[in-house]
Design an enzyme around this catalytic site. Structure first.
Site, mmCIF file in Angstrom:
data_model
loop_
_atom_site.group_PDB
_atom_site.id
_atom_site.type_symbol
_atom_site.label_atom_id
_atom_site.label_comp_id
_atom_site.label_asym_id
_atom_site.label_seq_id
_atom_site.Cartn_x
_atom_site.Cartn_y
_atom_site.Cartn_z
ATOM 1 N N ASP A 1 0.887 -1.027 0.409
ATOM 2 C CA ASP A 1 -0.056 0.038 -0.086
ATOM 3 C C ASP A 1 0.911 1.144 0.182
ATOM 4 O OD1 ASP A 1 -2.351 1.565 0.418
ATOM 5 O OD2 ASP A 1 -1.983 1.374 2.459
ATOM 6 N N CYS B 1 -4.029 -1.651 -1.787
ATOM 7 C CA CYS B 1 -4.099 0.144 -2.035
ATOM 8 C C CYS B 1 -4.911 0.351 -3.151
ATOM 9 C CB CYS B 1 -3.131 0.925 -2.308
ATOM 10 S SG CYS B 1 -2.827 2.591 -2.732
ATOM 11 N N CYS C 1 -10.860 3.273 -0.203
ATOM 12 C CA CYS C 1 -9.107 3.677 0.067
ATOM 13 C C CYS C 1 -8.788 2.656 1.398
ATOM 14 C CB CYS C 1 -9.414 5.092 0.449
ATOM 15 S SG CYS C 1 -7.736 5.825 0.547
ATOM 16 N N HIS D 1 -7.314 3.287 3.703
ATOM 17 C CA HIS D 1 -7.319 4.368 5.392
ATOM 18 C C HIS D 1 -8.500 3.875 5.776
ATOM 19 C CE1 HIS D 1 -2.598 5.390 3.999
ATOM 20 N NE2 HIS D 1 -2.891 5.943 4.505
HETATM 21 N N1 DGL Z 1 -4.891 3.347 0.626
HETATM 22 C C1 DGL Z 1 -4.425 4.353 -0.200
HETATM 23 C C2 DGL Z 1 -5.639 3.824 -1.284
HETATM 24 O O1 DGL Z 1 -6.416 2.288 -1.121
HETATM 25 C C3 DGL Z 1 -4.750 6.191 -0.408
HETATM 26 C C4 DGL Z 1 -4.083 6.610 0.486
HETATM 27 C C5 DGL Z 1 -2.903 7.149 -0.363
HETATM 28 O O2 DGL Z 1 -3.596 8.443 -1.685
HETATM 29 O O3 DGL Z 1 -1.813 6.904 -0.702
HETATM 30 O O4 DGL Z 1 -6.402 4.474 -2.005
#
Ligand code: DGL
Length: 213
Positions: A14, A77, A189, A191
């Site tokens: 990620d 990610c 996402c 996060h």
């Molecule tokens: N974790 C990333 C996703 O799943 C986004 C985080 C980032 O902008 O790097 O899209």
């Protein structure tokens, strides 16, 4: 699969810490597997970077994981899966490659009752239209509305998971989706699952779909 292959790790990656939500899900389901995790915390966020930059960074990560003799790759990610998924599959050859967008799209279709699905994701993921494509290729009748939420990743990286600033920001982003009567919200996402309690309160009656599930 012979023993040595069995013992080889699964490579998960990620842009930062968000993909650890996928690692947790993998460890629960496959407790005997070894996992190598790469989170690019030095260069996060990816969601506001150009396609070319994301492709370059992704190629470096995949090289690193291949040097670690992984037997499968998990793109944890959404942003990477959206813009560089094909490149990862080419580099991986015959090795299995799983990604969060396919998983999230399938889970959303299984969850929705009224066919209105909301997606929240980074700007790059939303602009790529990858979720809408993945959903419509499985059900052309589903209604998909996407909302880019560029401020959420920095707030999560800051650890502001239950903070008034994060709450007001999420409320603003969710307004158009809730007005469209979505019954399912994809956390597009890796996060965002860390914001689940807050998002649940801000989107009452909506089922949250977490592609790490
Ligand atoms: N974790 C990333 C996703 O799943 C986004 C985080 C980032 O902008 O790097 O899209």
């Amino acid at each position: 699969m012979n023993n040595t292959t069995k013992q080889r790790p699964i490579g998960v990656f990620d842009s930062g810490v968000g993909g650890l939500t996928n690692v947790r899900a993998l460890m629960e389901r496959l407790p005997m597997e070894n996992i190598v995790y790469f989170g690019d915390t030095a260069r996060v966020p990816y969601g506001v970077k150009s396609r070319a930059t994301i492709e370059t960074f992704t190629a470096q990560i995949v090289d690193f994981l291949l040097q670690n003799e992984v037997k499968a790759l998990v793109i944890a990610c959404n942003t990477i899966a959206a813009v560089a998924g094909q490149k990862v599959r080419s580099a991986a050859g015959n090795m299995p490659v799983l990604d969060v967008i396919t998983a999230g799209a399938e889970a959303a279709l299984q969850t929705t009752r009224n066919g209105h699905i909301g997606i929240i994701a980074t700007s790059t993921t939303v602009n790529s239209n990858a979720y809408a494509r993945a959903i419509h290729s499985r059900n052309p009748d589903a209604r998909v509305q996407s909302q880019a939420c560029p401020l959420l990743v920095p707030l999560v990286e800051e650890g502001w998971l239950d903070h008034e600033v994060t709450r007001l920001t999420a409320r603003e982003y969710l307004k158009p989706l809730l007005a469209d009567d979505i019954d399912t919200l994809v956390l597009g996402c890796t996060h965002y699952p860390l914001l689940k309690p807050l998002l649940r309160e801000e989107a009452p009656g909506v089922t949250l779909v977490d592609s790490a599930l």
